[in-house]
Design a protein around this motif. Structure first.
Motif, short mmCIF file in Angstrom:
data_model
loop_
_atom_site.label_atom_id
_atom_site.label_comp_id
_atom_site.label_asym_id
_atom_site.label_seq_id
_atom_site.Cartn_x
_atom_site.Cartn_y
_atom_site.Cartn_z
N VAL A 403 0.86 -1.18 0.00
CA VAL A 403 0.00 0.00 0.00
C VAL A 403 0.89 1.23 0.00
O VAL A 403 1.83 1.33 0.80
CB VAL A 403 -0.94 0.03 1.24
CG1 VAL A 403 -1.77 1.31 1.25
CG2 VAL A 403 -1.84 -1.19 1.25
N LEU A 405 0.67 5.06 0.76
CA LEU A 405 -0.27 5.95 1.44
C LEU A 405 0.45 7.22 1.89
O LEU A 405 1.68 7.30 1.86
CB LEU A 405 -0.89 5.23 2.64
CG LEU A 405 0.07 4.56 3.64
CD1 LEU A 405 0.71 5.59 4.57
CD2 LEU A 405 -0.67 3.52 4.45
N ALA A 413 -6.34 3.12 2.61
CA ALA A 413 -5.29 2.24 3.16
C ALA A 413 -5.89 1.32 4.21
O ALA A 413 -5.57 0.12 4.25
CB ALA A 413 -4.17 3.08 3.77
N VAL A 429 4.28 -1.16 3.34
CA VAL A 429 3.73 0.19 3.25
C VAL A 429 4.83 1.12 2.75
O VAL A 429 5.95 1.11 3.28
CB VAL A 429 3.18 0.66 4.61
CG1 VAL A 429 2.82 2.15 4.57
CG2 VAL A 429 1.95 -0.16 5.00
#
Lengths: 507, 507
Positions: A403, A405, A413, A429
């Motif tokens: 992800v 974000l 997210a 992430v």
């Protein structure tokens, strides 16, 4: 007459060097029998001696660095810089597993003293892990060193106390022979039993190996079809054996609207770099990029991908499959090429590609959910959190999911991350999946078809656990117990005594 | 019209109670889908809540003790005393796994903080185990409670956070239905999701279950043929799933000459008792007794075995197979009956048996190395340590192996013990294998054909590890991490942080 394997230079497509004979069925059986004969000696080594042996192998590989790099580059076309880094990782793996073997963590010693007044009374029980026996390791072509015949599976098996018979990849036979010779020499120099490691080559040799009764486990990195076939061979033997295959993965990346707003152009550059690394021939290549509708990055993406110069593909078969799969994906009624990949001048050279579709195209339709091995990826445009909630659970299992974000309170997210975790072995992430740190916490595995068994990792110290099995000793007098199970812990191994964890000596 | 299952009383051979309909394919699919729907909720429960839930199930089983015992006895003929003990073990298993779930050990949390200045730099990586999803549990008939639909596999799966669809054994359908109803009621009373546990019945239902896409793992206790068939189904699915089968075992016992001299007559009594326990229908029945030549115990052995009154066999098919297998073993040219087993009056009653042969009869010939499920064992007479050294490595894999010795310096014991450890999951000294303590260090598993996967145990806390898979989180902000992976350890779980073990809070 035995068939032969040929070295081919991917940058020219030309064969070079002497043909290398495929290993005959008799020679495969001999290598497996020799490994079996050497197994008790390797199993009986003390943790520190095994660690020393593995460090000697690492030192020998480093000592032959130039020869290894030159040959691996000629057979893979991956370039000197990348291969030097990969060799460092390969020797680092041997060193990490050596240290891990020394802590005794792989032995997983558990001691429960007798409780004669418990209801029901309990006898003294002590458990540890013993090696399964000879392991068949199937080398991958995309990492000729780190996942080759001297790669992570081999290092993990040796750390577990298991001899290895490694099957060379057909694209890098000479590199495999060289690595085998270096390891054998290193073992002999130390007075260790050289039968704990051998290299075989050829398609039939690979089949013969997994069927050999002296082989007690298999480890594989490669295609879904190849891994599945070997897994079924392993399960169908008169004596079934565990088989660990690391196969295909889409490695989806979800970019939130906040992330686009914060750093869209940088993400485009990073994505193009990660996706084309090693000509997109990484098992962790981000092959699926979810972007929010109206992201406005179309042109930047096409430009960034088009600008990438990539290595040639590893062999002619992979190059053909790449072109065919990219064309198949783009022929989907809702998909189109943003950048059309093509063959390029010189050997197995290609250019990178990009395919676009709406995320709704994968809703109830898995035609787009197949890995395109090579530097082409699929960009899927999603409308909102609700659409992600619908489509992400439909993704096949994968090694990784990412992800991108801006804030951890980002609702997109928060929706995407747990859904991705359900389908993956590693969640990232704000990173890119193509780097795999070799640490204790690492997990390089995932639900089918990422692997044949989602419980296991082929990277990180957990990889050694694939090659051992527990044995419990009940009411056994200390002189008859393995040293690791003695009360005074003469080997200083990590253990759990009456439920309480004790770290390794010096840890 | 759906087929039906009938309860049959082994002490009379008579059917009783209402026919129980086999579960239809639609109902199997429904149960699996319901389990899948309930999986996220069970997975998300905090360790202590899951522990409470499991203790509530244990309390409900205890609360219905008399009804369970009466029905299980009527369907199994194993007798009230044994079944009351078995129910205590069954509820004890739930309580042990509950406590284990609470320590978080099954989560195996590993945290490696970022090392930005390492070479290569390492990102923050945190790994834990997540549940695989719904587990198909296949109940055994020889332990209607401890290995039944509410047995060790079910308790271990729930501790791991996995819903269970349990397939009843055809010999105890009413007991399975009763246990299922008790568990469902206990779940509903607590306001828990009742879909986390269901019972199905029928041969076809068992097959449908392992093929169902919502099922993510299988656990089985039973015959080699049945276990192998289900294991191949699991491996051959479009999405292969892990399958854990506990199958057959010979459980050899080696008695040294010193032990014969010290306590020959006592060993004879203990052997006869262990071998006929539960009518020899224990997976850990000592089926192979190695005695030194000139042991002089022939008459005592025959007498002790002949004197044993045994329970009836569990069903008519097992009774027939018992007689046939005993006859087949005794027909070996080097073997003979010391005590010939026979059918007896009343239901599925039999008498125990004993077969004799020289140990050399198994040298290069596995005809005698097949489990005779029931109260008949094989006594093999060996000449010396050299003969044991030759024949013990030829034994098939087993759950247990035992040495009866007088001193730990006994050369026969020193020869036999390591050879037995190579072929078994548990080694005992001066004990009998039919008791299996449920502890951390326990291992109830072993090389093929004892199990389909020697890495795993179906008894002891390690059993829960069969139903989880790791997920690693890389560089993930704390608000997006599962609580178990937060730095301040709000759940107080056992974990390993930067290589250092930390016990669970309060442990």
């Amino acid at each position: 007459m035995a068939d032969t394997l040929r070295s081919v230079n991917p940058t020219t497509g030309a064969a070079f060097g002497d043909p290398i004979a495929e290993t005959t069925p008799e020679a495969v059986a001999q290598a497996a029998a020799a490994a079996r004969a050497a197994a008790p000696g390797l199993a009986a080594m003390r943790p520190h001696d095994r660690g020393d042996l593995m460090r000697a192998v690492a030192a020998a590989l480093t000592g032959h660095e130039d020869a290894i790099i030159a040959l691996a580059d000629a057979e893979s076309g991956l370039g000197e810089a990348r291969l030097r880094g990969e060799l460092a990782r390969t020797t680092g793996q041997f060193e990490l597993y050596a240290a891990y073997a020394e802590t005794g963590a792989v032995l997983d010693v558990v001691i429960d003293h007798a409780a004669p007044r418990a209801t029901p009374p309990r006898p003294d029980l002590r458990r540890w892990n013993t090696p399964l026996g000879p392991v068949a390791v199937y080398a991958a072509s995309n990492f000729p060193l780190a996942f080759g015949v001297a790669g992570t599976d081999t290092a993990a098996a040796l750390a577990a106390g298991c001899p290895v018979v490694a099957k060379a990849h057909a694209s890098q036979p000479a590199t495999a022979v060289l690595l085998g010779a270096i390891i054998t020499e290193a073992l002999e120099k130390r007075g260790a039993d050289p039968r704990v490691f051998a290299v075989v080559g050829g398609f039939q040799a690979g089949l013969d190996l997994i069927r050999d009764p002296n082989i007690k486990a298999g480890a594989f990195t490669g295609s879904i079809a190849g891994g599945r076939a070997l897994a079924e061979e392993a399960a169908g033997r008169p004596e079934p054996i565990p088989f660990y295959g690391e196969l295909g993965s889409l490695n989806p990346v979800v970019v939130t609207p906040e992330a686009v707003a914060q750093r869209g152009p940088a993400l485009v550059e990073e994505f193009a770099a990660s996706m084309t690394l090693g000509a997109g021939q990484f098992c962790t290549k981000p092959g699926l990029l979810f972007l929010p509708e109206g992201h406005g990055l179309d042109e930047a993406l096409a430009e960034a991908v088009r600008a990438k110069q990539v290595h040639p593909m590893l062999n002619g078969r992979i190059r053909e499959a790449y072109a065919a799969e990219a064309a198949r994906l783009a022929s989907h009624p809702q998909a189109r090429f943003a950048v059309e990949p093509s063959e390029a001048e010189g050997g197995f050279a290609v250019t990178p590609g990009l395919i676009e579709a709406p995320a709704s195209a994968i809703d109830g339709d898995d035609a787009l959910l197949h890995e395109c091995f090579g530097p082409t990826a699929l960009v899927l445009t999603y409308a909102d959190a609700a659409e992600l909630e619908r489509v992400l659970p439909q993704l096949p299992g994968g090694l990784t999911a990412t992800v991108q974000l801006a804030t951890s309170t980002d609702p997109i997210a928060q929706t995407a991350l747990p859904l991705l975790a359900e389908r993956s072995g590693r969640v990232l992430v704000n990173g890119w999946p193509t780097g795999v740190a070799v640490t204790h916490a690492q997990h390089h595995g995932g639900p089918w078809p990422a692997t044949t068994n989602a419980r296991y990792s082929s990277v990180g110290t957990g990889a050694a656990a694939r090659f051992v099995r527990p044995v419990a000793y009940q009411s056994t007098p200390e002189p008859l117990l393995p040293e690791a199970l003695h009360d005074d812990n003469p080997l200083g191994v990590q253990r759990r005594v009456d439920g309480v964890l004790e770290p390794a000596a010096g840890a």
